[in-house]
Design a protein around this motif. Structure first.
Motif, PDB file in Angstrom:
ATOM      1  N   ALA A   2       0.847  -1.186   0.000  1.00 12.65           N
ATOM      2  CA  ALA A   2       0.000   0.000   0.000  1.00 12.65           C
ATOM      3  C   ALA A   2       0.886   1.240   0.000  1.00 12.65           C
ATOM      4  CB  ALA A   2      -0.914   0.005   1.214  1.00 12.65           C
ATOM      5  N   ILE A   3       0.844   1.964  -1.097  1.00 14.82           N
ATOM      6  CA  ILE A   3       1.664   3.167  -1.258  1.00 14.82           C
ATOM      7  C   ILE A   3       0.835   4.383  -0.878  1.00 14.82           C
ATOM      8  CG2 ILE A   3       2.927   4.608  -2.894  1.00 14.82           C
ATOM      9  CD1 ILE A   3       3.315   2.018  -4.576  1.00 14.82           C
ATOM     10  N   THR A   4       1.407   5.236  -0.052  1.00 11.36           N
ATOM     11  CA  THR A   4       0.784   6.500   0.322  1.00 11.36           C
ATOM     12  C   THR A   4       1.570   7.617  -0.347  1.00 11.36           C
ATOM     13  OG1 THR A   4       0.129   5.613   2.468  1.00 11.36           O
ATOM     14  CG2 THR A   4       0.180   8.006   2.257  1.00 11.36           C
ATOM     15  N   LEU A   5       0.849   8.567  -0.919  1.00 13.21           N
ATOM     16  CA  LEU A   5       1.479   9.741  -1.532  1.00 13.21           C
ATOM     17  C   LEU A   5       1.142  10.957  -0.687  1.00 13.21           C
ATOM     18  CD1 LEU A   5       0.605   9.124  -5.288  1.00 13.21           C
ATOM     19  CD2 LEU A   5       2.666   8.457  -4.059  1.00 13.21           C
ATOM     20  N   ILE A  57       7.471  18.718  -4.114  1.00 15.65           N
ATOM     21  CA  ILE A  57       7.839  17.296  -4.113  1.00 15.65           C
ATOM     22  C   ILE A  57       6.698  16.445  -3.585  1.00 15.65           C
ATOM     23  CG2 ILE A  57       9.405  15.565  -3.152  1.00 15.65           C
ATOM     24  CD1 ILE A  57      11.570  17.729  -3.039  1.00 15.65           C
ATOM     25  N   LEU A  58       6.380  15.416  -4.338  1.00 18.20           N
ATOM     26  CA  LEU A  58       5.404  14.418  -3.938  1.00 18.20           C
ATOM     27  C   LEU A  58       6.179  13.173  -3.519  1.00 18.20           C
ATOM     28  CD1 LEU A  58       2.321  14.036  -3.829  1.00 18.20           C
ATOM     29  CD2 LEU A  58       2.479  13.057  -6.131  1.00 18.20           C
ATOM     30  N   GLY A  70       8.793  12.521  -6.592  1.00 17.34           N
ATOM     31  CA  GLY A  70       8.745  13.206  -7.874  1.00 17.34           C
ATOM     32  C   GLY A  70       8.463  14.671  -7.619  1.00 17.34           C
ATOM     33  N   ALA A  71       8.833  15.510  -8.580  1.00 15.37           N
ATOM     34  CA  ALA A  71       8.647  16.949  -8.382  1.00 15.37           C
ATOM     35  C   ALA A  71       8.245  17.652  -9.662  1.00 15.37           C
ATOM     36  CB  ALA A  71       9.933  17.574  -7.836  1.00 15.37           C
ATOM     37  N   ALA A  96       2.819   5.161  -9.620  1.00 16.38           N
ATOM     38  CA  ALA A  96       1.915   5.903  -8.736  1.00 16.38           C
ATOM     39  C   ALA A  96       2.308   7.377  -8.663  1.00 16.38           C
ATOM     40  CB  ALA A  96       1.913   5.284  -7.338  1.00 16.38           C
ATOM     41  N   LEU A  97       3.605   7.630  -8.523  1.00 23.19           N
ATOM     42  CA  LEU A  97       4.077   9.018  -8.486  1.00 23.19           C
ATOM     43  C   LEU A  97       3.796   9.724  -9.803  1.00 23.19           C
ATOM     44  CD1 LEU A  97       7.488   8.554  -6.654  1.00 23.19           C
ATOM     45  CD2 LEU A  97       5.610  10.024  -5.877  1.00 23.19           C
ATOM     46  N   LEU A  98       4.110   9.060 -10.914  1.00 22.88           N
ATOM     47  CA  LEU A  98       3.909   9.671 -12.227  1.00 22.88           C
ATOM     48  C   LEU A  98       2.435   9.990 -12.453  1.00 22.88           C
ATOM     49  CD1 LEU A  98       5.270  10.565 -14.864  1.00 22.88           C
ATOM     50  CD2 LEU A  98       4.912   8.240 -15.724  1.00 22.88           C
ATOM     51  N   ALA A  99       1.548   9.050 -12.133  1.00 22.11           N
ATOM     52  CA  ALA A  99       0.111   9.282 -12.316  1.00 22.11           C
ATOM     53  C   ALA A  99      -0.369  10.469 -11.482  1.00 22.11           C
ATOM     54  CB  ALA A  99      -0.672   8.023 -11.953  1.00 22.11           C
TER      55      ALA A  99
END
Length: 164
Positions: A2-5, A57-58, A70-71, A96-99
């Motif tokens: 489970a990834i949290t952003l 930055i995310l 990602g930024a 996930a970061l890119l989306a």
């Protein structure tokens, strides 16, 4: 997993910089570097970016552990950075970061997303192609962080149309 952003915090600058540097070292960028860059200075550049640009930055994390970031350095349509810890690559973190970054770009009203990567980094180019990006240009560009010119590709993804 489970990834949290979430948004980066300024107190994470060192950890984010170390993660970005580790991802750089494991990438085609480092292989092509052939020992030209001062690695200590580059690690400091990564840490400085985290301190200066935290609001842009995310961060991706799981169980409180940083997995990538990602930024959008200038809060425009350009994704300036995307780094995933070597041990987390291939596990959906980058996607996930890119989306999420693309969604932010679209929500801001931009009709396309843009980014640059090393032309010879087949893994990165393939990753971005799988996510709908196409190569728009190829050129040698000077890298401030590395201190020399590198062969880069600019990639773009159309997000919408300006018509009705």
């Amino acid at each position: 997993m489970a990834i949290t952003l979430r948004r980066a915090r300024p107190d994470e600058a060192e950890a984010l910089g170390d993660l970005g540097f580790a991802a750089w070292e494991a990438s085609a960028f480092a292989v092509n570097d052939a020992g030209r860059v001062d690695r200590g200075r580059l690690r400091d550049e990564f840490r400085g970016f985290g301190a200066t640009h935290a609001p842009t930055i995310l961060v991706a994390e799981a169980g409180g552990r940083l997995l990538g970031w990602g930024a959008r350095e200038h809060q425009d349509q350009v994704i300036s950075d995307l780094w995933v810890a070597p041990e987390a690559q291939g596990r959906g973190v980058g996607g996930a970061l890119l989306a999420a970054l693309i969604a932010e770009i679209a929500a801001a009203g931009h009709l396309s997303a843009e980014l640059e990567t090393l032309a010879s980094n087949a893994q990165a180019v393939g990753f971005y192609r799988r996510h709908g990006f196409v190569v728009a240009w190829r050129a040698e560009k000077f890298s401030q962080a590395l201190g020399y010119a590198i062969d880069k590709v600019g990639m773009t993804k159309t997000l919408g149309t300006s018509g009705p």
